[in-house]
Motif scaffolding. Structure first.
Motif, short mmCIF file in Angstrom:
data_model
loop_
_atom_site.label_atom_id
_atom_site.label_comp_id
_atom_site.label_asym_id
_atom_site.label_seq_id
_atom_site.Cartn_x
_atom_site.Cartn_y
_atom_site.Cartn_z
N ILE A 241 42.34 14.02 -3.09
CA ILE A 241 43.78 13.86 -2.87
C ILE A 241 44.13 12.49 -2.33
CG2 ILE A 241 45.75 14.68 -1.51
CD1 ILE A 241 44.54 17.52 -1.77
N VAL A 242 43.43 12.03 -1.29
CA VAL A 242 43.75 10.74 -0.68
C VAL A 242 43.55 9.59 -1.66
CG1 VAL A 242 43.13 9.10 1.13
CG2 VAL A 242 43.42 11.53 1.68
N PRO A 243 42.44 9.52 -2.39
CA PRO A 243 42.32 8.45 -3.40
C PRO A 243 43.44 8.49 -4.44
CG PRO A 243 40.18 9.43 -2.98
CD PRO A 243 41.18 10.29 -2.27
N LEU A 244 43.86 9.71 -4.82
CA LEU A 244 44.95 9.82 -5.78
C LEU A 244 46.27 9.33 -5.19
CD1 LEU A 244 46.04 10.68 -8.53
CD2 LEU A 244 46.37 12.98 -7.61
N MET A 245 46.52 9.65 -3.91
CA MET A 245 47.73 9.15 -3.24
C MET A 245 47.79 7.63 -3.35
SD MET A 245 47.57 11.34 0.29
CE MET A 245 48.52 10.11 1.19
N ALA A 246 46.67 6.99 -3.06
CA ALA A 246 46.61 5.52 -3.11
C ALA A 246 46.85 5.02 -4.53
CB ALA A 246 45.26 5.04 -2.59
N VAL B 27 48.72 19.57 -6.00
CA VAL B 27 48.85 19.01 -7.35
C VAL B 27 50.30 19.16 -7.83
CG1 VAL B 27 48.26 19.40 -9.78
CG2 VAL B 27 46.45 19.22 -8.06
N ALA B 28 50.86 20.36 -7.62
CA ALA B 28 52.25 20.60 -8.01
C ALA B 28 53.20 19.65 -7.29
CB ALA B 28 52.63 22.05 -7.72
N TYR B 29 52.94 19.44 -6.01
CA TYR B 29 53.79 18.54 -5.20
C TYR B 29 53.72 17.12 -5.74
CZ TYR B 29 54.90 15.51 -1.19
OH TYR B 29 55.40 14.53 -0.38
N MET B 30 52.52 16.64 -6.04
CA MET B 30 52.39 15.27 -6.52
C MET B 30 52.93 15.12 -7.95
SD MET B 30 48.90 13.74 -4.81
CE MET B 30 47.82 15.16 -4.97
N GLN B 31 52.81 16.16 -8.74
CA GLN B 31 53.43 16.12 -10.07
C GLN B 31 54.95 16.05 -9.94
OE1 GLN B 31 51.60 19.61 -11.94
NE2 GLN B 31 50.39 18.24 -13.26
N GLU C 49 48.66 14.52 -16.35
CA GLU C 49 47.30 15.04 -16.55
C GLU C 49 46.34 14.47 -15.52
OE1 GLU C 49 46.59 13.97 -20.60
OE2 GLU C 49 47.75 15.66 -21.42
N ARG C 50 46.54 13.22 -15.14
CA ARG C 50 45.68 12.60 -14.12
C ARG C 50 45.81 13.36 -12.80
NH1 ARG C 50 42.67 11.83 -10.86
NH2 ARG C 50 42.22 9.97 -9.62
N ILE C 51 47.02 13.71 -12.43
CA ILE C 51 47.24 14.47 -11.20
C ILE C 51 46.62 15.86 -11.33
CG2 ILE C 51 48.98 15.48 -9.67
CD1 ILE C 51 50.84 13.13 -10.51
N ALA C 52 46.80 16.48 -12.49
CA ALA C 52 46.28 17.83 -12.71
C ALA C 52 44.76 17.88 -12.69
CB ALA C 52 46.79 18.38 -14.04
N SER C 53 44.11 16.73 -12.87
CA SER C 53 42.64 16.71 -12.91
C SER C 53 42.02 16.89 -11.53
CB SER C 53 42.16 15.39 -13.53
OG SER C 53 42.40 14.30 -12.64
N VAL C 54 42.82 16.77 -10.48
CA VAL C 54 42.30 16.91 -9.11
C VAL C 54 41.94 18.37 -8.84
CG1 VAL C 54 42.93 16.79 -6.67
CG2 VAL C 54 43.54 14.92 -8.21
#
Length: 670
Positions: free
Chosen positions: A132-137, A298-302, A121-126
């Motif tokens: 994206i970059v802050p989430l990658m970190a 988002v799909a990729y990071m999920q 859900e955290r990833i989906a919130s983007v």
């Protein structure tokens, strides 16, 4: 870091049916085979017949047998702790809780997708590309490195200092060829990978339509990264994979990534300079982040989350993950039993704590003493060989000897053990503890950035069945786990031990002088200490090795990769030459006799070949040939020995034998 073999975390059969002074088990041979036609089969055929592949393995050899024994020993140590009440915060409590959570299938199956639901859900919130970059970190703290990866290690131009470094990554199949090659076998793997992604998204609660749409997004992004990535061969060139720059220079070179947000989010402090190992794939990631729709990313990071967490979730996730990575990629038919996977996780999270228990119970001090002496003897022999090289000039020889004498030798276990106090282990969920352990390890690594390199730190745990050479510290390391039969036998004579562990020692020493290691000086800096003429002569001789292995057909239509395996093949070659000379030195005043019809020289080479005994599935052959810098076990025997003059003399191999190579066609380096 150049290692002897595929890393096999803890567990050789240290007990043989009978103690033999020669160390050679005649039952391991296949004497129906002409030794000059297929020495691997001759030396190992009996062993291979006695140890057929079980469904659990895609490859099973001497390394794996030793790993199995070590794993059983570790299980005994861990299970005993796991069955007790342990005080909160102690290493025992941490080992016990992780092991018990890994073994609790009922809890895992009841939880299902729940442990990673909040992460999904955290990833989906983007919703915006700026997020994206802050989430990658943020994701790096739980072991997920989408797009590219990073690490802290010695600066290869200033080996005493640690440097923060970026490195290509982001492709779940590991090697770029899986995305780009069009042969039938690779295409089939790629198609099965697509179906695997769909099935995993379905298990994570996505409907069929969404799962297929997500799969297409994953393949689009990973294929673009793969196209820009360096191949496994290209990654072997140290200079081509080092681009040191200031942080300001990185911001100008790759402005489309918010580097301040990334570094701050990762948690690394005070970075003013760093190395971008491969610039091209990082620039491609910059384009991907800024041009591909956010919902695809988002799909990729999920997917990266699901793929990373699968082994720590319910049986459904574990089974589907194994179906692709175990069955399709490597040909295994059955997953490891749960207890082995649980021991593996404990080993991964608390490796040195487990290692400390292991060496206290299973590693005799006498073994370490004998190994230290063997290492000294091998150093002497390598020095003699360097001095006698006809193709190398005096100035290069002097530098080579200087480097050899500067080797930092590690045997058995570290003098200082890791402190696991800051690792918090709770009884909430298996995946939650994997995340905490990942964060603990990341913090440990990032704290080294900009600090001096600690030469006393070990790159492997003591229970690991392997050995390594590290060029930046100029160290050779032999963990306790490998110092057992069939590598090392306290009851066997020098013919056996020099043929087995002696060659291992020589192998790691030679890594300091292989096509990569030779580029580093005695202090571990990437520095050219060769005359141009000597470097040219080395490269010409190394090319003979490349060409020889390129000509080996490992499967119909599939050939070995001489460039990818060059460093390991040179190390095998040097290990054999150096250890044989050390063996002759050690026995010159008291020559060994014939035992069981074999001369000492013959037993030396039989001992060496026995190390590589093993059976392997075709799928694993294909996987290793694409990705592994080590040649297959068969060719570490049948490819290495035809280059060694002493082997011809020992077994009277003549031009009438299929394995015979004319002297002018043989590799001659160290």
């Amino acid at each position: 870091m150049a290692a002897l073999a595929l890393t096999i975390a803890a567990g050789c059969e240290s007990k043989k049916e009978a103690v033999m002074a020669s160390g050679i088990d005649l039952g391991n041979l296949d004497t129906t085979v002409v030794r000059g036609a297929d020495f691997f089969q001759y030396a190992c055929g009996g062993w291979m017949k006695k140890h057929p592949l079980t469904d659990e393995y895609s490859r099973f050899g001497s390394f794996d047998m030793l790993a199995e024994n070590n794993r059983e020993q570790l299980k005994g140590l861990i299970a005993e702790i796991a069955g007790q009440e342990n005080e909160k915060g102690t290493v025992a409590q941490k080992i016990a809780d992780i092991y018990n959570l890994a073994m609790d299938s009922a809890k895992l199956n009841t939880e299902g997708i729940e442990p990673i639901k909040a992460d999904l859900e955290r990833i989906a919130s983007v919703k915006d590309k700026a997020e994206i970059v802050p989430l990658m970190a943020e994701l790096s703290h739980i072991g997920i490195r989408p797009y590219f990866t990073f690490f802290v290690d010695a600066d290869i131009m200033d080996s005493k200092s640690n440097l923060f470094q970026l490195y290509q990554g982001g492709i779940s199949l590991g090697e770029k060829e899986y995305y780009l090659d069009t042969d039938e076998a690779t295409t089939d793997i790629r198609n099965k990978y697509k179906e695997h992604i769909v099935k995993m998204f379905r298990l994570a609660g996505f409907d069929e339509s969404a799962a297929r749409k997500n799969m297409e997004a994953v393949l689009e992004i990973e294929t673009r990264i793969a196209k820009a990535s360096f191949s496994a061969v290209e990654q072997r060139n140290p200079a081509a994979n080092y681009h040191k720059m200031t942080l300001d220079e990185l911001k100008k070179s790759v402005p489309g990534i918010d580097w301040d947000a990334f570094l701050s989010g990762v948690g690394v402090k005070g970075v003013t300079e760093l190395s971008v190992s491969q610039v091209e794939p990082i620039k491609e990631v910059e384009k991907i982040i800024n041009t591909i729709p956010v919902e695809k990313q988002v799909a990729y990071m999920q997917w990266k989350l699901i793929n990373r967490a699968a082994s720590y979730l319910s049986d459904e996730f574990v089974a589907q993950n194994f179906d692709f990575y175990g069955k399709t990629l490597s040909g295994r038919k059955e997953n490891q039993p749960r207890w082995k996977r649980a021991v593996g996780t404990v080993n991964g999270m608390l490796g040195e704590a487990v290692g400390q228990m292991y060496v206290e119970k299973y590693f005799p001090a006498a073994a370490k003493e004998r190994m230290v002496q063997l290492v000294k003897n091998l150093q002497t022999a390598l020095g003699e060989r360097i001095q006698n090289l006809e193709w190398m000039g005096d100035s290069t020889k002097a530098k080579a000897i200087e480097k050899l004498n500067s080797f930092y030798v590690k045997v058995g276990y570290p003098d200082k053990w890791r402190d696991y106090t800051a690792l918090d282990v709770e009884k909430d969920s298996y995946w939650a503890n994997v995340k905490r352990a990942t964060k603990f390890e990341l913090d440990y690594e990032l704290a080294k950035a900009g600090k001096p390199v600690d030469r006393d730190e070990w790159g492997m745990t003591p229970q690991t069945v392997n050995a390594y050479y590290n060029p930046t510290t100029n160290e050779i390391c032999f963990p306790a786990g490998i110092l057992q039969y069939p590598f090392f036998d306290m009851n066997a004579d020098d013919a056996f031990n020099y043929g087995a562990i002696g060659v291992v020692i020589g192998h790691e020493m030679t890594h300091g002088f292989d096509d990569q290691g030779r580029q580093f000086d005695k202090d571990g800096n990437l520095k050219d200490w060769w005359t141009p003429e000597d470097a040219e002569r080395f490269n010409k001789r190394a090319q003979v090795m490349v060409n020889f292995f390129d000509s080996i057909q490992v499967l119909p239509g599939l050939y070995a990769n001489g460039s990818l395996t060059l460093g390991e093949n040179i190390a095998d070659h040097g290990g054999l030459q150096v250890s044989f000379q050390a063996f002759k030195n050690a026995t010159k005043d008291a020559p060994l006799g014939v035992v069981d019809g074999f001369t000492p020289e013959q037993r030396f080479f039989l001992s060496y070949a026995g190390v590589w005994a093993g059976n392997v599935r075709d799928e694993q052959i294909r996987l290793q040939t694409k990705s592994d810098p080590h040649s297959l076990g068969r060719w570490r025997v049948n490819g290495a020995l035809p280059q060694i003059g002493a082997w011809y003399e020992a077994f009277n191999i003549t031009e009438n034998d299929p394995m015979y190579l004319a002297p002018e066609k043989r590799v001659s380096i160290w």
